[in-house]
Design a protein around this motif. Sequence first.
Motif, PDB file in Angstrom:
ATOM      1  N   UNK A 277      -3.452  46.444 -22.517  1.00  0.00           N
ATOM      2  CA  UNK A 277      -4.883  46.555 -22.279  1.00  0.00           C
ATOM      3  C   UNK A 277      -5.612  45.714 -23.323  1.00  0.00           C
ATOM      4  N   UNK A 278      -6.537  44.870 -22.895  1.00  0.00           N
ATOM      5  CA  UNK A 278      -7.233  44.008 -23.845  1.00  0.00           C
ATOM      6  C   UNK A 278      -8.050  44.824 -24.835  1.00  0.00           C
TER       7      UNK A 278
ATOM      8  N   UNK B 155      -5.251  44.735 -27.274  1.00  0.00           N
ATOM      9  CA  UNK B 155      -4.102  44.004 -26.753  1.00  0.00           C
ATOM     10  C   UNK B 155      -3.954  42.632 -27.381  1.00  0.00           C
ATOM     11  N   UNK B 156      -5.080  41.986 -27.723  1.00  0.00           N
ATOM     12  CA  UNK B 156      -5.031  40.685 -28.383  1.00  0.00           C
ATOM     13  C   UNK B 156      -4.442  40.814 -29.781  1.00  0.00           C
TER      14      UNK B 156
ATOM     15  N   UNK C 161       5.311  54.183 -22.726  1.00  0.00           N
ATOM     16  CA  UNK C 161       3.898  54.080 -22.363  1.00  0.00           C
ATOM     17  C   UNK C 161       3.092  54.582 -23.552  1.00  0.00           C
ATOM     18  N   UNK C 162       2.242  53.730 -24.103  1.00  0.00           N
ATOM     19  CA  UNK C 162       1.526  54.041 -25.341  1.00  0.00           C
ATOM     20  C   UNK C 162       0.021  54.055 -25.073  1.00  0.00           C
ATOM     21  N   UNK C 163      -0.678  54.970 -25.737  1.00  0.00           N
ATOM     22  CA  UNK C 163      -2.099  55.139 -25.508  1.00  0.00           C
ATOM     23  C   UNK C 163      -2.992  54.362 -26.436  1.00  0.00           C
ATOM     24  N   UNK C 164      -2.408  53.617 -27.368  1.00  0.00           N
ATOM     25  CA  UNK C 164      -3.215  52.779 -28.266  1.00  0.00           C
ATOM     26  C   UNK C 164      -2.360  51.632 -28.785  1.00  0.00           C
ATOM     27  N   UNK C 165      -3.027  50.651 -29.389  1.00  0.00           N
ATOM     28  CA  UNK C 165      -2.320  49.456 -29.832  1.00  0.00           C
ATOM     29  C   UNK C 165      -1.417  49.670 -31.024  1.00  0.00           C
ATOM     30  N   UNK C 166      -1.730  50.647 -31.867  1.00  0.00           N
ATOM     31  CA  UNK C 166      -0.892  50.910 -33.043  1.00  0.00           C
ATOM     32  C   UNK C 166       0.476  51.423 -32.608  1.00  0.00           C
TER      33      UNK C 166
END
Length: 275
Positions: free
Chosen positions: A62-63, A70-71, A40-45
């Motif tokens: 999450x978009x 997310x895109x 479970x990650x809190x950011x896209x990086x």
Amino acid sequence: MSDHPDLPARALIAEDEPILATILAQSLRRLWPQLELVATCGNGIDGLKQALTTLPDVLFLDIKMPGKSGLQMAEELAEQWPEESPFPQIVFVTAYDEFALAAFDHAAADYVLKPVSDARLERTVARLRERLQARAHDDRAPAPAAPPYPDNLAQLMSQLRALMPPADKLTMIRAAVGNQVRMIPIDEVLYFEALDKYLNVVTAAGAALIRTSLKELLPQLDERHFWQVHRGTIVNARCIAGAVRDEAGKLSLTLRDRPEQLRVSPLYAHLFRQM
């Protein structure tokens, strides 16, 4: 739902709101006990890094997230995903209303709305199970000749971007050339290329720099004429001379008035199938 017994499956959640991430994880454990949550990650990086490390079967993205959306995660995963592994099923987590998300009706990806309801998530889980079971039991695909990601993923993400608030379209670019500032009509731009914190603005006459990101620039361009062909490149479609494939099957674009070729990501190769 398929009559096949559930196969083991692994999932990753990338969601910047901790409470929502926890609720989603708890709901998944309740509705899909066979699913293993690998991260479970809190950011896209972090999400991108963990996805490429763990290679899960399902991604809940999450978009809108800090670092990478997310895109953006989906785009970069399509670039970097190992060819020998099936591309994961993608579920976008979004606050958009259900009417706005009609784009998903015939898409390979799915979505859940915030706040996540068990009823909607249960339908998504059923769809994911069917797709994973169909993939596991499909013995008609001997070698990975086709790309490992959903063929309509790029079109879907383009439709999602269209839901964003509209931005005024650029007609002129103010760019730095040495110590001077040059005003460049947008129609003269052949392509934009990401260079760290800058963008290279390339015309037939040369190149100049602007201090912005591709993500910030893209909504300001006329999508009919400026196409993203790589996560670091936007090209003026009117300046494309042709598309060529090398011996490895990788696609590149040739341009009018410039000698270089631009690499096309597999995610955007569908734009040039008729060329």
